[in-house]
Design a protein around this motif. Structure first.
Motif, short mmCIF file in Angstrom:
data_model
loop_
_atom_site.label_atom_id
_atom_site.label_comp_id
_atom_site.label_asym_id
_atom_site.label_seq_id
_atom_site.Cartn_x
_atom_site.Cartn_y
_atom_site.Cartn_z
N THR A 6 2.76 -0.09 4.77
CA THR A 6 2.16 1.05 4.06
C THR A 6 3.18 2.17 3.99
O THR A 6 3.76 2.56 5.02
CB THR A 6 0.89 1.54 4.78
N ARG A 26 1.05 -0.71 10.02
CA ARG A 26 -0.38 -0.76 9.73
C ARG A 26 -0.76 0.45 8.90
O ARG A 26 -0.15 1.51 9.01
CB ARG A 26 -1.20 -0.78 11.03
N ASP A 27 -1.78 0.32 8.09
CA ASP A 27 -2.23 1.41 7.23
C ASP A 27 -2.89 2.50 8.09
O ASP A 27 -3.92 2.25 8.72
CB ASP A 27 -3.23 0.88 6.21
N THR A 34 4.05 6.14 3.02
CA THR A 34 3.47 7.47 2.85
C THR A 34 4.59 8.49 2.68
O THR A 34 5.76 8.16 2.89
CB THR A 34 2.63 7.89 4.08
N THR A 49 0.85 -1.20 0.00
CA THR A 49 0.00 0.00 0.00
C THR A 49 0.88 1.23 0.00
O THR A 49 1.77 1.36 0.86
CB THR A 49 -0.92 0.03 1.24
N THR A 79 -6.75 3.12 7.40
CA THR A 79 -7.79 2.10 7.61
C THR A 79 -7.71 1.42 8.97
O THR A 79 -8.65 0.71 9.35
CB THR A 79 -7.69 1.02 6.52
N THR A 80 -6.65 1.64 9.71
CA THR A 80 -6.49 1.00 11.02
C THR A 80 -7.19 1.81 12.10
O THR A 80 -7.10 3.05 12.11
CB THR A 80 -4.99 0.87 11.38
N HIS A 126 0.31 5.41 -0.13
CA HIS A 126 -0.56 6.59 -0.18
C HIS A 126 0.30 7.76 -0.64
O HIS A 126 1.17 8.23 0.11
CB HIS A 126 -1.18 6.88 1.19
#
Length: 557
Positions: A63, A525-526, A65, A11, A529-530, A13
């Motif tokens: 994830t 963890r994202d 970012t 993932t 969404t977490t 972002h």
């Protein structure tokens, strides 16, 4: 394209503001060349990018970012504020006494941050809520310090409590006049209580405390910055700077790269004029490889808990009605001096009257400062703890950035408003606590930070607290003004895209976009969404600055 590095993650972002509309393939790869982002695409794309010598880091289910940036920290100033006994966990007066007795009785520690320097008893992080209705007084320290001088720094960084011996060493026997709104608090008979409000008053005692060696401070700062990187930070907006800061940053860079970018803002204080402002202006733009002086920090008030904020109406004790600059028009003149030269300003303003005065000053720049200079210069207000609706609306029209610290709310106030901050303000003003969501909904750039050492620096719990409006990991607590909760995206933006806008750096940072700096944070963890409590308890996989790994879990390195 021959990338130096390719980073893969399930993932990613980008936060690049480009609409998805379901047409873009899942972005799971970023290529880096010479410290800049060279390409963004799929894992299949990455196979085409890879060349001999290209390093590939596969983060798997992590994830990725844009790199997290704390919009308000004090790493060097914090070295002085975190020496001695840590009182941040003390919730009662009995706790304070017990911790001070243990510190006073114990041997000097090998850790410079927890030892007694030159015989001084020192402590930090004291929350005035621990004293309950009992006024803070030097007698509390006198009981445990004996003949030793002692000073406790309160959690807000704007106040300290000195014992009788420390006051004697400093030659403080009564009231003192200052150029700024500072105070040696005295009782009705003119005898000092030990409370010292604001920097000028604290310095009267601070100057008598033996200071660590330069090497000790360099070691502590280096360790702190590495801890920042391990927490997920790739940058920080440093809200203070002096000659020692320059020397420390230079010394650390001489030993190797700083593990994150630091953007500093030296203080402009009351009692100064054009000559001093000119010297400050000359420092802007100077720096090293990963640190630079890029703005000027000012104060227009103090803190609510000290009674030194600037409010429209007095607090419960008749305090917080005076500006930090005794002549506020001189503050306005200082802001105009720097703004006319294209120098960004960041002003500490907590109370409603203080925030209004800063907005007045910044709005007055129109017609005085050339429009092109004004358009290119970012001005911001720090903290903004209690403001009415009309001031929220003025932020957007003034184009002013709001720099806020969610954990100031969640760590130091409570939903039932029984805490010191809320009690002093009363219900109406306490209900206007840290209006992060209202400012975002008004279209205002809201940068997020910790104000370390005033609050912990770890960004994941702060991102969580911004959504929960209570302390993460404590589901039993009621949220404080829950309507001001940020969404997961808004909280992440406060550390990434909005942090870049707050520094005037959106063209080079704040998103994973081709041509921008290759600064990334990898989450276990994202963050979008977490659940916030779960995010706060999770970890950071790694950080990259200039496409170089600053921290990485061993299993992935």
């Amino acid at each position: 394209m021959t990338p130096d590095l390719i980073v893969l993650a399930d993932t990613i972002h980008t936060l690049d503001d480009k609409p998805d509309n379901g047409s873009r393939s899942a972005i799971q790869a970023v290529a880096v060349s010479d410290g800049l982002i060279a390409a963004v695409g799929t894992r299949e794309d990455a196979q085409q990018w890879r060349k001999p010598g290209t390093r590939v880091v596969d983060l798997g289910g992590a994830t990725l970012t844009p790199g997290l940036v704390d919009c308000h920290i004090h790493p060097v100033f914090g070295l002085d504020l975190t020496i001695g006994c840590d009182l941040s966990g003390a919730s009662t007066l009995a706790d304070v006494r017990a911790l001070l007795r243990a510190e006073s009785a114990g041997p000097a520690s090998a850790n410079p941050a927890s030892r007694n320097d030159g015989g001084w008893l020192r402590a930090w992080g004291l929350n005035p809520n621990a004293f309950g209705p009992v006024p803070l007084h030097r007698s509390v320290i006198d009981e445990v310090s004996g003949d030793r001088p002692a000073m406790i720094r309160l959690f807000d960084g704007h106040s300290a409590l000195a014992n009788t011996r420390a006051l004697e060493l400093a030659g403080i026997g009564g009231r003192v006049e200052f150029d700024q709104s500072a105070e040696v608090v005295c009782d009705a008979d003119g005898v000092p209580t030990g409370m010292l409000l604001e920097a000028a008053a604290i310095e009267l005692v601070q100057r008598h405390i033996p200071k660590e060696s330069f090497e000790e401070r360099k070691t502590r700062l280096g360790n702190l910055l590495r801890d920042f990187a391990r927490s997920g930070l790739t940058g920080g907006h440093v809200m203070d700077h002096d000659e020692e800061s320059t020397a420390l940053f230079q010394a650390l860079e001489a030993d190797g790269e700083l593990p994150l970018r630091l953007r500093s803002a030296p203080w402009c204080m009351p009692g100064t004029g054009v000559a001093e402002w000119k010297e400050l202006a000359r420092t802007v733009g100077t720096g090293g490889r990963r640190w630079s002086i890029e703005a000027i920090k000012l104060f227009v008030d103090g803190t609510v808990d000290n009674g030194t904020a600037w409010l429209y109406e007095p607090d419960l004790y008749g305090q917080s009605i005076a500006p930090f600059w005794p002549r506020p028009e001189e503050y306005t003149a200082a802001v105009r001096y720097f703004a006319s030269r294209g120098i960004p300003t960041a002003t500490h303003a907590i109370g409603d009257a203080g925030v209004e005065h800063v907005l007045d000053a910044l709005e007055s720049l129109r017609g005085v400062v050339p429009s092109d200079v004004l358009r290119q210069t970012v001005h911001r207000i720090e903290h903004i703890e209690t403001v009415p609706d009309q001031l929220v609306e003025r932020f957007q029209h003034a184009g002013v950035v709001a720099s806020m610290q969610p954990t100031h709310c969640t760590h130091y106030s409570v939903a039932d408003q029984s805490d010191s901050w809320s009690t002093r303000l009363g219900k109406v003003r306490a209900d206007r606590a840290w209006r992060c969501r209202d400012l975002r909904e008004a279209g205002v750039t809201v940068g997020i930070g910790s104000d370390w050492p005033i609050a912990p620096y770890e960004p994941l719990p702060i991102i969580a607290d911004a959504q929960l409006r209570r302390r993460s990991g404590h589901p039993e607590q009621e949220p404080i003004a829950p309507a001001q909760a940020l969404t997961a995206l808004q909280a992440l933006e406060g550390y990434t895209s909005h942090a870049a806008h707050a520094a005037g750096l959106w063209d080079v940072s704040g998103s994973i976009t081709v041509g921008k700096r290759a600064d990334f944070t990898a989450f276990e963890r994202d963050p979008l969404t977490t659940a916030p409590d779960e995010l706060a308890a999770s970890g950071v996989v790694g950080t990259f600055v200039d496409g170089e790994i600053q921290f990485m879990l061993e299993r992935l390195a």
